[in-house]
Each structure stands twice: as C-alpha cells, then as structure tokens.
Write a protein that holds these residues in place. Structure first.
Motif, PDB file in Angstrom:
ATOM      1  N   GLN A 137      -0.288 -28.289 -37.930  1.00 59.49           N
ATOM      2  CA  GLN A 137      -0.112 -27.339 -36.826  1.00 59.49           C
ATOM      3  C   GLN A 137       1.244 -27.538 -36.178  1.00 59.49           C
ATOM      4  N   ILE A 138       1.861 -26.435 -35.803  1.00 62.04           N
ATOM      5  CA  ILE A 138       3.124 -26.490 -35.078  1.00 62.04           C
ATOM      6  C   ILE A 138       2.827 -26.846 -33.630  1.00 62.04           C
ATOM      7  N   GLU A 139       3.519 -27.855 -33.112  1.00 65.15           N
ATOM      8  CA  GLU A 139       3.336 -28.284 -31.732  1.00 65.15           C
ATOM      9  C   GLU A 139       4.453 -27.770 -30.829  1.00 65.15           C
ATOM     10  N   LEU A 140       5.671 -27.720 -31.356  1.00 66.61           N
ATOM     11  CA  LEU A 140       6.826 -27.359 -30.537  1.00 66.61           C
ATOM     12  C   LEU A 140       7.965 -26.961 -31.456  1.00 66.61           C
ATOM     13  N   GLY A 141       8.745 -25.974 -31.052  1.00 59.72           N
ATOM     14  CA  GLY A 141       9.878 -25.556 -31.867  1.00 59.72           C
ATOM     15  C   GLY A 141      11.037 -25.072 -31.016  1.00 59.72           C
ATOM     16  N   PHE A 142      12.240 -25.237 -31.550  1.00 61.88           N
ATOM     17  CA  PHE A 142      13.455 -24.820 -30.858  1.00 61.88           C
ATOM     18  C   PHE A 142      14.355 -24.049 -31.794  1.00 61.88           C
ATOM     19  N   LYS A 143      15.020 -23.069 -31.266  1.00 68.34           N
ATOM     20  CA  LYS A 143      16.043 -22.325 -31.989  1.00 68.34           C
ATOM     21  C   LYS A 143      17.378 -22.838 -31.487  1.00 68.34           C
ATOM     22  N   LEU A 144      18.196 -23.353 -32.408  1.00 67.22           N
ATOM     23  CA  LEU A 144      19.496 -23.907 -32.072  1.00 67.22           C
ATOM     24  C   LEU A 144      20.555 -23.095 -32.813  1.00 67.22           C
ATOM     25  N   ILE A 145      21.090 -22.094 -32.150  1.00 68.22           N
ATOM     26  CA  ILE A 145      22.007 -21.118 -32.724  1.00 68.22           C
ATOM     27  C   ILE A 145      21.291 -20.429 -33.883  1.00 68.22           C
ATOM     28  N   SER A 189      20.965 -39.945 -38.661  1.00 64.06           N
ATOM     29  CA  SER A 189      20.836 -39.000 -39.766  1.00 64.06           C
ATOM     30  C   SER A 189      20.820 -37.574 -39.249  1.00 64.06           C
ATOM     31  N   ILE A 190      20.298 -37.409 -38.049  1.00 62.37           N
ATOM     32  CA  ILE A 190      20.159 -36.083 -37.436  1.00 62.37           C
ATOM     33  C   ILE A 190      20.712 -36.150 -36.028  1.00 62.37           C
ATOM     34  N   GLU A 191      21.498 -35.161 -35.677  1.00 55.32           N
ATOM     35  CA  GLU A 191      22.012 -35.052 -34.314  1.00 55.32           C
ATOM     36  C   GLU A 191      21.961 -33.570 -33.930  1.00 55.32           C
ATOM     37  N   LYS A 192      21.191 -33.262 -32.910  1.00 54.45           N
ATOM     38  CA  LYS A 192      21.025 -31.872 -32.461  1.00 54.45           C
ATOM     39  C   LYS A 192      21.363 -31.758 -30.990  1.00 54.45           C
ATOM     40  N   GLN A 193      22.007 -30.668 -30.641  1.00 54.39           N
ATOM     41  CA  GLN A 193      22.345 -30.404 -29.243  1.00 54.39           C
ATOM     42  C   GLN A 193      21.420 -29.318 -28.697  1.00 54.39           C
ATOM     43  N   PHE A 194      20.938 -29.541 -27.490  1.00 58.06           N
ATOM     44  CA  PHE A 194      20.067 -28.595 -26.801  1.00 58.06           C
ATOM     45  C   PHE A 194      20.791 -28.102 -25.557  1.00 58.06           C
ATOM     46  N   ASN A 195      20.540 -26.849 -25.185  1.00 58.58           N
ATOM     47  CA  ASN A 195      21.165 -26.382 -23.949  1.00 58.58           C
ATOM     48  C   ASN A 195      20.511 -27.062 -22.755  1.00 58.58           C
ATOM     49  N   LYS A 196      21.164 -26.993 -21.630  1.00 55.25           N
ATOM     50  CA  LYS A 196      20.773 -27.750 -20.437  1.00 55.25           C
ATOM     51  C   LYS A 196      19.366 -27.418 -19.937  1.00 55.25           C
ATOM     52  N   SER A 197      18.884 -26.220 -20.221  1.00 59.97           N
ATOM     53  CA  SER A 197      17.573 -25.834 -19.699  1.00 59.97           C
ATOM     54  C   SER A 197      16.407 -26.427 -20.491  1.00 59.97           C
ATOM     55  N   VAL A 198      16.657 -27.016 -21.664  1.00 62.17           N
ATOM     56  CA  VAL A 198      15.588 -27.657 -22.438  1.00 62.17           C
ATOM     57  C   VAL A 198      15.329 -29.040 -21.858  1.00 62.17           C
ATOM     58  N   ASP A 199      14.089 -29.348 -21.636  1.00 64.34           N
ATOM     59  CA  ASP A 199      13.695 -30.644 -21.085  1.00 64.34           C
ATOM     60  C   ASP A 199      13.681 -31.677 -22.215  1.00 64.34           C
ATOM     61  N   VAL A 200      14.784 -32.409 -22.381  1.00 59.85           N
ATOM     62  CA  VAL A 200      14.883 -33.381 -23.471  1.00 59.85           C
ATOM     63  C   VAL A 200      13.908 -34.537 -23.298  1.00 59.85           C
ATOM     64  N   TYR A 201      13.426 -34.753 -22.096  1.00 65.76           N
ATOM     65  CA  TYR A 201      12.419 -35.792 -21.886  1.00 65.76           C
ATOM     66  C   TYR A 201      11.119 -35.419 -22.606  1.00 65.76           C
ATOM     67  N   GLN A 202      10.804 -34.142 -22.645  1.00 65.14           N
ATOM     68  CA  GLN A 202       9.612 -33.694 -23.361  1.00 65.14           C
ATOM     69  C   GLN A 202       9.820 -33.786 -24.876  1.00 65.14           C
ATOM     70  N   VAL A 203      11.032 -33.509 -25.337  1.00 70.81           N
ATOM     71  CA  VAL A 203      11.349 -33.674 -26.757  1.00 70.81           C
ATOM     72  C   VAL A 203      11.189 -35.148 -27.126  1.00 70.81           C
ATOM     73  N   VAL A 246      10.975 -21.802 -28.902  1.00 74.59           N
ATOM     74  CA  VAL A 246      10.484 -20.643 -29.638  1.00 74.59           C
ATOM     75  C   VAL A 246       8.967 -20.608 -29.528  1.00 74.59           C
ATOM     76  N   ASP A 247       8.426 -19.431 -29.356  1.00 77.44           N
ATOM     77  CA  ASP A 247       6.986 -19.234 -29.252  1.00 77.44           C
ATOM     78  C   ASP A 247       6.290 -19.688 -30.536  1.00 77.44           C
ATOM     79  N   GLN A 248       5.170 -20.376 -30.407  1.00 77.79           N
ATOM     80  CA  GLN A 248       4.432 -20.888 -31.563  1.00 77.79           C
ATOM     81  C   GLN A 248       4.028 -19.779 -32.526  1.00 77.79           C
ATOM     82  N   GLU A 249       3.589 -18.656 -32.004  1.00 78.69           N
ATOM     83  CA  GLU A 249       3.170 -17.546 -32.864  1.00 78.69           C
ATOM     84  C   GLU A 249       4.332 -17.038 -33.708  1.00 78.69           C
TER      85      GLU A 249
END
Length: 125
Positions: A32-40, A102-116, A14-17
């Motif tokens: 400050q927000i560094e990174l964000g994802f929308k998961l459904i 405690s937390i388990e989140k799934q990302f779609n294949k196009s998200v670079d989980v190495y960066q997460v 998701v865009d920071q703005e």
C-alpha cells in the motif's frame, strides 16, 4: 493512515488515489502507498514495503526509471530543514555502507520533512 492523509495537503505531496492510478501496477499484493511526493518531474513514493523512486528522464520525460529500495537496505538517513535563505529541505539516504548518500532529494519549504523522517524511521529502525 490518518497521519498520512493529513500530510497529503502539503505542497509537493501527491494524493494517494492519483499515485495508485499512475503507479498501481508497480505494487505487489498487500503493498500500500503511504505517502508520495512530486519533485519537479520525479516522484518519490513510500509504501509499507519499500521506497519507490520514479525518475523521468530526457527532455520529453517519456523514458522513466523505477527504482525500488527495500527499507532494510537503508543504513542511515538525514533531513536538513529549510532555512531563511535556503528555501529547500533536503533528505539524504545511504544504502548499505556507502560513504556518500545514494539518494538526495530536495523538498520545498512547505513539506514537513519531520514527517518524511518519521515515516523513514518507522520502516528503517
């Protein structure tokens, strides 16, 4: 922030703005927000101070839980990359010394989980 800006082009990111417009009232001074994802319907935000999980609840999604996790509370985490038949990557986070994540989140294949994983490592280690 160049690294984070480059990541925001990935599907699921998701865009920071947009995140600031929607969730800026959750931030404290100097945060400050560094990174964000929308998961459904839910949103997963990394800031320079904490991890914010926004969980839309119910059929309409009007009820929302905002969960804040300070990075120092995270004792371990793992990423599992997407495979050929399993199209989702998985992030697992353990808080304190809990035996299961405690937390388990799934990302779609196009998200670079190495960066997460990298942003988590920068804040946790």
């Amino acid at each position: 922030m160049g690294l984070f800006s480059a990541l925001l082009g990935n599907a699921g990111a998701v865009d920071q703005e947009d995140l600031i417009k929607q969730y800026g009232t959750l931030l404290i001074d100097g945060e400050q927000i560094e990174l964000g994802f929308k998961l459904i319907r839910d949103t997963f935000i990394f800031t320079n101070k904490r991890l914010i999980l926004i969980d839309k609840q119910g059929i309409t999604g009007n009820k929302t839980e905002y969960k804040s996790i300070v990075y120092k509370a995270i004792t371990r985490f793992s990423v599992e990359t997407a495979g050929t038949f399993d199209l989702d990557a998985v992030l697992k986070i353990w808080i304190s010394n809990e035996p299961i994540p405690s937390i388990e989140k799934q990302f779609n294949k196009s998200v670079d989980v190495y960066q997460v994983q990298k942003i988590l490592a920068q804040h946790v280690l």
